[in-house]
Every structure is written in C-alpha cells, then in structure tokens.
Design an enzyme around this catalytic site. Structure first.
Site, mmCIF file in Angstrom:
data_model
loop_
_atom_site.group_PDB
_atom_site.id
_atom_site.type_symbol
_atom_site.label_atom_id
_atom_site.label_comp_id
_atom_site.label_asym_id
_atom_site.label_seq_id
_atom_site.Cartn_x
_atom_site.Cartn_y
_atom_site.Cartn_z
ATOM 1 N N ASP A 123 16.588 10.862 -8.603
ATOM 2 C CA ASP A 123 18.283 11.171 -8.503
ATOM 3 C C ASP A 123 18.585 10.911 -7.146
ATOM 4 O O ASP A 123 19.703 11.854 -5.944
ATOM 5 C CB ASP A 123 18.005 12.479 -8.953
ATOM 6 N N LYS A 126 2.544 4.697 -1.272
ATOM 7 C CA LYS A 126 3.567 5.344 -2.145
ATOM 8 C C LYS A 126 4.380 6.302 -2.179
ATOM 9 O O LYS A 126 4.690 7.643 -1.682
ATOM 10 C CB LYS A 126 1.658 5.864 -2.037
ATOM 11 N N HIS A 154 0.727 -1.093 0.053
ATOM 12 C CA HIS A 154 -0.227 -0.613 -0.172
ATOM 13 C C HIS A 154 0.293 1.519 -0.055
ATOM 14 O O HIS A 154 0.211 2.407 0.238
ATOM 15 C CB HIS A 154 -0.815 -0.504 1.266
ATOM 16 N N HIS A 181 -8.935 11.762 1.057
ATOM 17 C CA HIS A 181 -8.566 9.733 1.194
ATOM 18 C C HIS A 181 -6.559 10.156 2.098
ATOM 19 O O HIS A 181 -6.104 9.449 1.914
ATOM 20 C CB HIS A 181 -8.243 9.558 0.048
ATOM 21 N N ASP A 203 -0.703 18.049 18.841
ATOM 22 C CA ASP A 203 -0.209 19.438 19.064
ATOM 23 C C ASP A 203 -0.111 19.886 18.348
ATOM 24 O O ASP A 203 -0.659 19.915 17.118
ATOM 25 C CB ASP A 203 0.892 19.371 20.136
ATOM 26 N N LYS A 228 -3.736 11.355 4.938
ATOM 27 C CA LYS A 228 -4.152 10.260 5.966
ATOM 28 C C LYS A 228 -2.735 10.752 6.799
ATOM 29 O O LYS A 228 -1.966 10.898 6.922
ATOM 30 C CB LYS A 228 -3.388 9.260 5.550
#
Length: 545
Positions: A245, A240, A238, A463, A470, A465
C-alpha cells in the site's frame, strides 16, 4: 580455370604440410587470438583486478577461457533490457514531474560531512534523502514472517515483492497463502522473482497457485541458450524488497525462504538474516522509492509489462505512489511485535545459539535508497562504501557472508585501521562456496597485520549485510562485500543517517560478535604454507567469483 588451379595448388600445399607445420600455424593463430583478447579485456574492463584475472584465465586455459570470456566476461545485461529500463524510467520520471513528486532532494537535511556521500547515490539513481520514517529492525525469521503476513492480510490496494530467492517451503507457504487470499479479495499483488535464484519456485505448484488466485508472478532476467549469446546469464537480480500500500516497506538480506528448510545439505547451519520494516505517512518516502524501483524492474522485463506500465502511468490518479486516502488511521496499523515476545531466538545451530532482544520502533528516521544495476547505475554502492570508509573517524564494523574485496576496498580498510579507526569484519566461519571461502582467507593476513579484527561467526551462515560507520551512518541491504555484488548483480542498499537507528544495527552486530571466534594474527601466520599458497592462487581469480 586459373582459379581452380589456384585452389588445387593451395590444397596440395596444405596436404604436404607436416604435423609440426600445422602446430606452428596453430601457435601463430593462438598468439594472435590471445593478443586480440588481451587488448579486448584491457580496453573494456575498468577494474584492474578483473582484467588481470581474465587474462590469467585466458592464458592458463585458453579454450575454456575464450568461451568463458565471450559468455561471462563483460557485464552485458542486454540491449533490449536496457532500452526497456530507460523507457520505464522515463515514464516514471515524467509522471513524477507531472504530479510534482520530487525524488532527488533532501541532501540539505544531512550533516555537512554526509552530503557529498549522499550525492553519489542521487547522481546515479535519482533518489535523494527522505525524512520522518518509522523503522524497526527485525532480526529473526519468526518476526519477519509474522509482520509480513500481518501486513499482507491488512493490505487494501497493492502489494509489490521483489526477491532473488523464493523457496516454497515452511513459512513461505503461509506468505503464499496470504498473497492468494489478498488477491482474491481484490488487492493487486505482484512478485518479481529472479529466474535462477527462484528456479524451484517458478517450477512449483506454489507458483501455479498464486497465478490461479490472480497474483502477477514475473520472472526477472530469464535465461536461455539464445539469450546467453546476447547477455550474461550470471547477472542476477539480487534485490529483496517488499512494498505494501505504498507506505509499508521491507528491505534487507532476507530472501523469501524459511531457513529451517533452505540449503540444509551445505553443512553451514541455518542462514541468519535481518530486515528493516519501514513506514511513512509522506507521499514521497523510502517506500515510494522502493515501489518506483520495483515497478521499473517489472516494466523492464518484457514489452507486455512495459505496455501495462505505460497504461498505468497514463491513467495515474495519484494512487500509484500515494497511500490510499481511505486509510485514515495509519498509526493503528504501525505497531511493534506483540508485547509478549521479549526475545527473538535463533535455533541452536553450529556451536552456539543467539538471543537478540526485540528492537523497538525508531521514529523520525532519515534514509536514502541506493539501487544499483550493471551498465545502468555505474558502481554506485561500491563508490559510496569506499567513500564512507575513508571518512570514518572512530569505528567501521561490517557483517557479510562473502568477503572478497578488491585492492582499493581492502586498502581502504587497512588504511583506516592504521590511522586508528576500530575496524571489525564479521564473517561466517564456514560458507557455502569453497572458492569464495579460500579467496576470502587470502585477504586475512594483510588485514590482521594492519590491526583489523576478523571475527568468525560460529552460529550458522551469517547472511546479514550491514556496514556501520562511527555512530551515525549505516549501509543496510543486499550487497555482499564482493565484486559480484558491486559490479554484476542488481542490488539495493539503504543508507541510514539517524543515530538511533544506526545504534540498533550496531547492537545487532555486537550480539553476533558474542557468537564469534576472533582470529589471531599469530594463529593465522602458523598455517601450513600449502594452505596459504592455495588461498593466494584462488585470490587471483577472486574478481570473477
């Protein structure tokens, strides 16, 4: 002669049995099997909620539950895969020691209150805290695609990509074209795509075009009938991440999809994602840590990749993780979006549209990469999250598309609210999973009673996350607030310790709140009893979703 008589006698006994006697034998066999499976569940599963859910399935639908548990019950990522991960990790760590590349330090740079939290990640991943990054929060598809394509066009040596979903429509085709052109001019390009999440890409002409241009396309965790017998097919990659470079990186909730074309038949609006673009001139940074993770994941997929990694490591000349020494003017290539773009505007979806001001680049950001995988890193992100929730003093704000916590996490949030911490959970009003929607709703009442604010986002499928604690800590990445992300999938989070960068994520959350409907406790209590009952029944199985 005696054995034939015995067999004949036994056969006659069974022949003379009534259907009731067969049923009794079946019942005894069923009870023995259920006892054995129950003992197996409670001895293997470490999460009480997961254990209870599986036992409920086994006893309510025995035949289905038995086969389901055999195929999906235990987080088996595969013995050979684990062995290749171990070998690839040993190669990378040996190379790092040989070249004096230290990945597991930096806790002393943190405030004392976060050193223990950071140590959780370092213990299980070997990755410490890295300072002095330039980071920019990208909050809409146009800016993410624009920056990514620009960076690919400017790449001089290597591009690594790792995505759960690659969906070859819309602006994704522009990325594929940029990769093809880069490969043809001699840039080494790799894409690691989950075989289930990216099924449409793996079987597409875009895949063939990339391979024809010289791009290396790798399937992550391929599935098959025989493979299902030895490892769980629903354990997915899952993650991403993009590294270009070795000094430019991208991380976030953003799959390689154009939301204008993705899952438009689900009636939840367009997906709304975020990504962070990070750059660093240091030889060890978040970007090199991401490259290390991606290279290890590619090497672990099959023996051919592992052999290629071994050759690369043996021929290492400080080029795998150190930026190309011919690049002398990094600062000229680290820039914000064009000055004429003042706002990133999402299309009007759902009942509202959102406008997010362009976020500036933040200098001297300190962060830590926390990758997780079943049977490899324990539950490192879950443990980190629960720890920081308990340490929050003023505010906890969470955005997640899927909110299905376990009892410990739900309890941590309710306790925080009861001790005066401002706790806000931002979730989509509608999600693309019927069962997840109802399992999530089953937790609302206890949270509302404790004083937690539940904000229902009405501008599409949010979507992103993100977790802000604080004003000086943020978790940002691919992890949903559910047990699949915490226990089953390969995930990655970025822990951010610099207040200025944390403030950008908090500002983005604040704008999401403007497109939310705040759920009232009285309103939720007035729901029909049948709806509450259905939610609570689904909640029993929530650890399995």
């Amino acid at each position: 002669m005696e054995s034939s008589i015995d067999i004949f006698t036994i056969g006659q006994i069974f022949t003379n049995w009534t259907w009731g006697e067969y049923a009794g034998l079946g019942l005894i066999f069923h009870i023995i099997l259920m006892i054995v499976m129950t003992l197996r569940v409670v001895s293997v599963q470490r999460n009480i909620g997961v254990s209870i859910a599986w036992i409920a399935v086994l006893y309510t639908v025995p035949v289905f539950g038995l086969f389901a548990y055999i195929l999906l019950g235990e987080p088996m990522i595969g013995r050979r895969y684990r062995e290749r991960v171990d070998q690839a990790s040993i190669m990378m760590n040996d190379m790092a020691r040989r070249e004096h590349l230290v990945f597991d330090k930096g806790q002393d740079l943190l405030p004392i209150k976060y050193r223990g939290v950071s140590q959780i990640g370092t213990r299980w991943t070997g990755l410490g805290v890295f300072p002095d990054h330039q980071m920019q929060l990208l909050t809409d598809p146009a800016s993410i695609f624009q920056r990514l394509i620009e960076d690919i066009h400017a790449a001089q040596r290597i591009v690594f990509m790792e995505f759960y979903i690659v969906y070859p429509k819309g602006q994704v085709l522009d990325v594929i074209e940029a990769l093809s052109v880069a490969a043809q001019r001699g840039v080494e390009c790799h894409i690691l795509a989950d075989s289930v999440g990216s099924f449409s890409f793996i079987n597409s002409s875009a895949h063939r075009k990339l391979e024809k241009a010289g791009v290396f396309v790798h399937q992550s965790l391929p599935v098959g009938l025989l493979k299902t017998l030895f490892k769980r097919s629903d354990l997915r990659n899952h993650r991403k991440m993009v590294v270009i470079d070795e000094y430019i990186g991208y991380i976030g909730s953003f799959n390689l999809v154009d939301p204008r074309f993705f899952k438009q038949n689900k009636n939840v609006g367009q997906w709304i994602d975020v990504a962070i673009r990070t750059t660093s001139q240091h030889s060890i940074s978040i970007n090199t840590a991401m490259a290390k993770a991606i290279v290890t994941d590619i090497g672990a997929e099959n023996n051919e990749n592992l052999d290629a990694l071994n050759q690369r490591v043996n021929n290492y000349t400080r080029k795998l993780y150190v930026m190309d020494p011919t690049i002398n003017d990094l600062n000229s290539r680290v820039k914000v979006l064009s000055d004429h773009i003042d706002y990133h505007e999402q299309p009007g979806i759902g009942s509202t549209s959102i406008v997010i001001p362009k976020m500036p680049v933040v200098d001297k950001v300190m962060a830590q990469l926390i990758p997780s995988a079943p049977q490899l890193t324990a539950h490192v992100i879950y443990n980190t999250l629960v720890t920081v929730i308990h340490r929050a003093n003023k505010r906890i704000r969470i955005t997640t598309p899927y909110f299905v916590p376990d009892e410990s996490l739900s309890g941590a949030l309710t306790i925080a609210a009861k001790r005066g911490v401002e706790v806000t959970i931002i979730v989509p009003e509608k999600v693309d999973s019927f069962l997840v929607q109802h399992a999530s709703q089953a937790y609302y009442q206890e949270l509302l009673d404790a004083g937690v604010t539940i904000a229902l986002f009405r501008g599409g499928l949010l979507h992103a996350k993100t977790v802000v604690i604080d004003d000086d800590y943020c978790l940002f990445g691919t992890v949903n607030i559910d047990m699949r992300s915490f226990y089953l999938n390969m995930e990655v989070s970025l822990a951010i310790y610099t207040p200025e960068m944390v403030a950008q994520v908090a500002d983005c959350q604040e704008i999401y709140l403007q497109s939310c409907r705040i759920l009232g406790n009285e309103e939720w209590q007035q729901r029909h009893g049948s709806k509450r009952l259905f939610d609570n029944v689904v909640r029993l199985f929530s650890p399995l979703l």
